[in-house]
Design a protein around this motif. Structure first.
Motif, PDB file in Angstrom:
ATOM      1  N   PHE A 188       0.859  -1.169   0.000  1.00 36.88           N
ATOM      2  CA  PHE A 188       0.000   0.000   0.000  1.00 36.88           C
ATOM      3  C   PHE A 188       0.903   1.230   0.000  1.00 36.88           C
ATOM      4  CE2 PHE A 188      -2.171  -3.328   2.490  1.00 36.88           C
ATOM      5  CZ  PHE A 188      -3.315  -3.495   1.739  1.00 36.88           C
ATOM      6  N   PHE A 189       0.858   2.006  -1.059  1.00 36.83           N
ATOM      7  CA  PHE A 189       1.725   3.182  -1.160  1.00 36.83           C
ATOM      8  C   PHE A 189       0.990   4.382  -0.571  1.00 36.83           C
ATOM      9  CE2 PHE A 189       3.165   0.353  -4.615  1.00 36.83           C
ATOM     10  CZ  PHE A 189       4.429   0.085  -4.096  1.00 36.83           C
ATOM     11  N   SER A 190       1.162   4.528   0.732  1.00 37.24           N
ATOM     12  CA  SER A 190       0.412   5.537   1.480  1.00 37.24           C
ATOM     13  C   SER A 190       1.148   5.868   2.765  1.00 37.24           C
ATOM     14  CB  SER A 190      -0.987   4.999   1.806  1.00 37.24           C
ATOM     15  OG  SER A 190      -1.669   5.843   2.708  1.00 37.24           O
ATOM     16  N   ASP A 191       0.867   7.047   3.328  1.00 39.28           N
ATOM     17  CA  ASP A 191       1.391   7.407   4.646  1.00 39.28           C
ATOM     18  C   ASP A 191       0.250   7.612   5.644  1.00 39.28           C
ATOM     19  OD1 ASP A 191       0.267   9.762   3.791  1.00 39.28           O
ATOM     20  OD2 ASP A 191       2.077  10.982   4.017  1.00 39.28           O
ATOM     21  N   SER A 192      -0.936   7.157   5.285  1.00 35.91           N
ATOM     22  CA  SER A 192      -2.115   7.375   6.123  1.00 35.91           C
ATOM     23  C   SER A 192      -2.521   6.116   6.883  1.00 35.91           C
ATOM     24  CB  SER A 192      -3.296   7.832   5.263  1.00 35.91           C
ATOM     25  OG  SER A 192      -4.489   7.867   6.035  1.00 35.91           O
ATOM     26  N   PRO A 193      -2.735   6.223   8.199  1.00 38.32           N
ATOM     27  CA  PRO A 193      -3.238   5.086   8.968  1.00 38.32           C
ATOM     28  C   PRO A 193      -4.592   4.583   8.464  1.00 38.32           C
ATOM     29  CG  PRO A 193      -2.405   6.795  10.430  1.00 38.32           C
ATOM     30  CD  PRO A 193      -2.443   7.385   9.053  1.00 38.32           C
ATOM     31  N   GLU A 194      -5.353   5.462   7.814  1.00 38.80           N
ATOM     32  CA  GLU A 194      -6.663   5.058   7.315  1.00 38.80           C
ATOM     33  C   GLU A 194      -6.568   4.012   6.211  1.00 38.80           C
ATOM     34  OE1 GLU A 194      -9.604   5.782   8.670  1.00 38.80           O
ATOM     35  OE2 GLU A 194      -8.290   6.648  10.185  1.00 38.80           O
ATOM     36  N   THR A 195      -5.376   3.844   5.657  1.00 38.91           N
ATOM     37  CA  THR A 195      -5.161   2.811   4.648  1.00 38.91           C
ATOM     38  C   THR A 195      -5.545   1.439   5.183  1.00 38.91           C
ATOM     39  OG1 THR A 195      -3.361   4.065   3.639  1.00 38.91           O
ATOM     40  CG2 THR A 195      -3.412   1.714   3.182  1.00 38.91           C
ATOM     41  N   LEU A 196      -5.301   1.224   6.475  1.00 39.83           N
ATOM     42  CA  LEU A 196      -5.602  -0.080   7.068  1.00 39.83           C
ATOM     43  C   LEU A 196      -7.102  -0.335   7.122  1.00 39.83           C
ATOM     44  CD1 LEU A 196      -3.028  -0.192  10.007  1.00 39.83           C
ATOM     45  CD2 LEU A 196      -2.748  -0.844   7.611  1.00 39.83           C
ATOM     46  N   ALA A 197      -7.859   0.684   7.461  1.00 40.01           N
ATOM     47  CA  ALA A 197      -9.314   0.535   7.505  1.00 40.01           C
ATOM     48  C   ALA A 197      -9.871   0.260   6.118  1.00 40.01           C
ATOM     49  CB  ALA A 197      -9.945   1.784   8.099  1.00 40.01           C
TER      50      ALA A 197
ATOM     51  N   ASP B 262       0.663  12.725  17.964  1.00 38.46           N
ATOM     52  CA  ASP B 262      -0.611  12.657  17.251  1.00 38.46           C
ATOM     53  C   ASP B 262      -0.603  11.525  16.217  1.00 38.46           C
ATOM     54  OD1 ASP B 262       1.379  14.139  15.813  1.00 38.46           O
ATOM     55  OD2 ASP B 262      -0.169  14.936  14.487  1.00 38.46           O
ATOM     56  N   LEU B 263       0.503  11.397  15.507  1.00 36.74           N
ATOM     57  CA  LEU B 263       0.606  10.365  14.487  1.00 36.74           C
ATOM     58  C   LEU B 263       0.757   8.978  15.105  1.00 36.74           C
ATOM     59  CD1 LEU B 263       0.561  10.024  11.464  1.00 36.74           C
ATOM     60  CD2 LEU B 263       3.032  10.469  11.402  1.00 36.74           C
ATOM     61  N   ILE B 264       1.505   8.888  16.198  1.00 38.26           N
ATOM     62  CA  ILE B 264       1.635   7.607  16.903  1.00 38.26           C
ATOM     63  C   ILE B 264       0.266   7.104  17.339  1.00 38.26           C
ATOM     64  CG2 ILE B 264       2.481   6.518  19.022  1.00 38.26           C
ATOM     65  CD1 ILE B 264       4.989   8.234  18.785  1.00 38.26           C
ATOM     66  N   LYS B 265      -0.532   7.993  17.921  1.00 41.62           N
ATOM     67  CA  LYS B 265      -1.856   7.593  18.390  1.00 41.62           C
ATOM     68  C   LYS B 265      -2.751   7.162  17.229  1.00 41.62           C
ATOM     69  CE  LYS B 265      -2.024  10.267  22.673  1.00 41.62           C
ATOM     70  NZ  LYS B 265      -2.783  11.290  23.452  1.00 41.62           N
ATOM     71  N   ASN B 266      -2.647   7.851  16.110  1.00 42.23           N
ATOM     72  CA  ASN B 266      -3.455   7.479  14.944  1.00 42.23           C
ATOM     73  C   ASN B 266      -3.068   6.098  14.426  1.00 42.23           C
ATOM     74  OD1 ASN B 266      -4.855   9.878  15.022  1.00 42.23           O
ATOM     75  ND2 ASN B 266      -3.627  10.880  13.449  1.00 42.23           N
ATOM     76  N   TRP B 267      -1.764   5.819  14.378  1.00 40.06           N
ATOM     77  CA  TRP B 267      -1.316   4.505  13.916  1.00 40.06           C
ATOM     78  C   TRP B 267      -1.706   3.412  14.900  1.00 40.06           C
ATOM     79  CZ3 TRP B 267      -0.416   2.830   9.367  1.00 40.06           C
ATOM     80  CH2 TRP B 267       0.129   3.654   8.375  1.00 40.06           C
ATOM     81  N   LEU B 268      -1.550   3.669  16.187  1.00 40.77           N
ATOM     82  CA  LEU B 268      -1.922   2.656  17.180  1.00 40.77           C
ATOM     83  C   LEU B 268      -3.410   2.336  17.103  1.00 40.77           C
ATOM     84  CD1 LEU B 268       0.117   3.698  20.356  1.00 40.77           C
ATOM     85  CD2 LEU B 268       0.490   1.714  18.874  1.00 40.77           C
ATOM     86  N   SER B 269      -4.227   3.348  16.927  1.00 41.51           N
ATOM     87  CA  SER B 269      -5.664   3.133  16.808  1.00 41.51           C
ATOM     88  C   SER B 269      -5.991   2.305  15.572  1.00 41.51           C
ATOM     89  CB  SER B 269      -6.382   4.477  16.754  1.00 41.51           C
ATOM     90  OG  SER B 269      -7.770   4.304  16.568  1.00 41.51           O
ATOM     91  N   ALA B 270      -5.378   2.649  14.439  1.00 40.30           N
ATOM     92  CA  ALA B 270      -5.647   1.927  13.200  1.00 40.30           C
ATOM     93  C   ALA B 270      -5.145   0.490  13.261  1.00 40.30           C
ATOM     94  CB  ALA B 270      -4.995   2.662  12.029  1.00 40.30           C
ATOM     95  N   ILE B 271      -3.953   0.295  13.816  1.00 44.09           N
ATOM     96  CA  ILE B 271      -3.394  -1.057  13.928  1.00 44.09           C
ATOM     97  C   ILE B 271      -4.224  -1.902  14.873  1.00 44.09           C
ATOM     98  CG2 ILE B 271      -1.396  -2.370  14.748  1.00 44.09           C
ATOM     99  CD1 ILE B 271       0.344  -0.008  13.750  1.00 44.09           C
ATOM    100  N   SER B 272      -4.652  -1.310  15.984  1.00 47.02           N
ATOM    101  CA  SER B 272      -5.467  -2.036  16.951  1.00 47.02           C
ATOM    102  C   SER B 272      -6.739  -2.582  16.304  1.00 47.02           C
ATOM    103  CB  SER B 272      -5.828  -1.117  18.122  1.00 47.02           C
ATOM    104  OG  SER B 272      -6.676  -1.769  19.035  1.00 47.02           O
TER     105      SER B 272
ATOM    106  N   VAL C  82      -2.857   2.033  25.769  1.00 48.59           N
ATOM    107  CA  VAL C  82      -4.089   1.754  26.516  1.00 48.59           C
ATOM    108  C   VAL C  82      -5.285   2.422  25.842  1.00 48.59           C
ATOM    109  CG1 VAL C  82      -5.307   2.164  28.690  1.00 48.59           C
ATOM    110  CG2 VAL C  82      -2.927   1.388  28.713  1.00 48.59           C
ATOM    111  N   GLU C  83      -5.101   3.650  25.391  1.00 55.60           N
ATOM    112  CA  GLU C  83      -6.181   4.364  24.710  1.00 55.60           C
ATOM    113  C   GLU C  83      -6.607   3.653  23.427  1.00 55.60           C
ATOM    114  OE1 GLU C  83      -4.690   8.281  24.097  1.00 55.60           O
ATOM    115  OE2 GLU C  83      -4.685   8.796  26.244  1.00 55.60           O
ATOM    116  N   ALA C  84      -5.675   2.926  22.830  1.00 53.92           N
ATOM    117  CA  ALA C  84      -5.980   2.186  21.598  1.00 53.92           C
ATOM    118  C   ALA C  84      -6.468   0.767  21.883  1.00 53.92           C
ATOM    119  CB  ALA C  84      -4.736   2.132  20.712  1.00 53.92           C
ATOM    120  N   GLY C  85      -6.572   0.400  23.158  1.00 52.88           N
ATOM    121  CA  GLY C  85      -7.050  -0.932  23.518  1.00 52.88           C
ATOM    122  C   GLY C  85      -5.981  -1.996  23.442  1.00 52.88           C
ATOM    123  N   LEU C  86      -4.717  -1.599  23.601  1.00 49.24           N
ATOM    124  CA  LEU C  86      -3.604  -2.533  23.512  1.00 49.24           C
ATOM    125  C   LEU C  86      -2.839  -2.589  24.826  1.00 49.24           C
ATOM    126  CD1 LEU C  86      -2.261  -1.408  20.024  1.00 49.24           C
ATOM    127  CD2 LEU C  86      -3.572  -3.498  20.495  1.00 49.24           C
TER     128      LEU C  86
END
Length: 237
Positions: free
Chosen positions: A105-114, A135-145, A188-192
């Protein structure tokens, strides 16, 4: 005639426009790949598992994971398409690409996973959070979770520090530090579940971000080594 250390980027700085140097110190390209592959397999990675490689770059670890995993089980996210192309050309080869069929996936967006709507057993973020604002760490953790299976896990590195970097977004090749307690709270906020791992790295610290059912009991009072993992596997037979 080969140049720049036989085309391996010897002598270049991290971030230089060479497929090995761009992703980190060229002299550590092999070392980082080996330590990462060994960590994943020690934590339980097997050939039938699916792996998400965040910031897969020039396939520093992908060149080991893709041959190891079953067909279609490797997924890489990378905004710089040229890095992946160079990694395939110089490290992996087109024949293996055809056999193993990795997905990129050629992207830099966590939304790519969704958008991909794929679940993973393991995710990897080596030297990603060390260049990200919180901010970016939290976005990635949320998407990965949201993309991990219930017994899946993310392994990632970060640079521990006494204060949190006051930046936002992506800052590569600049490095940033965070307090472990801050990274733990973000997990923890991401459920991990968050746990620092006793796994050597040249500059950073390895951490585990585990989904609810990922088993860590087997190494809580023992060293995290391949010997400990093998004893666990044998005891189940």
């Amino acid at each position: 005639m080969e140049t720049i250390g036989e085309s391996l980027g010897a002598g270049l700085k991290p971030g230089d426009a060479h497929y090995r140097a761009y992703v980190g110190p060229p002299e550590d390209y092999d070392l980082i790949a080996a330590m990462t592959f060994n960590l994943l397999t020690t934590l339980g990675l097997r050939q039938h598992h699916s792996v998400l490689d965040i910031g897969c770059g020039s396939l520093r670890i992908g060149r080991l994971l893709i041959p190891y995993l079953n067909r279609g089980k490797y997924f890489g996210v990378e905004p710089n398409e040229w890095l992946v192309e160079e990694g395939i050309k110089r490290e992996l080869g087109g024949a293996l690409l055809e056999i193993k069929r990795p997905t990129f996936f050629f992207s830099d967006s966590p939304e790519t996973l969704a958008q991909a709507k794929i679940s993973f057993d393991f995710a990897l973020a080596q030297s990603i959070f060390s260049h990200c604002g919180l901010d970016l760490i939290k976005n990635w953790l949320s998407a990965i979770s949201r993309s991990l299976l219930e017994d899946g896990a993310l392994v990632a590195t970060f640079l521990p520090g006494e204060e949190d970097a006051p930046i936002r977004g992506w800052v590569y090749p600049e490095c940033v530090n965070y307090r472990p307690t801050t990274i733990r709270q973000s997990a923890v906020e991401a459920g991990l579940r968050f746990e620092l791992l006793d796994w050597k790295h040249r500059r950073q610290a390895w951490a585990l971000f585990a989904a609810p059912n990922f088993d860590t009991d087997w190494f809580q009072k023992k060293p995290l080594t391949w010997n400990t993992m093998l004893d666990r596997v044998i005891s189940k037979k």
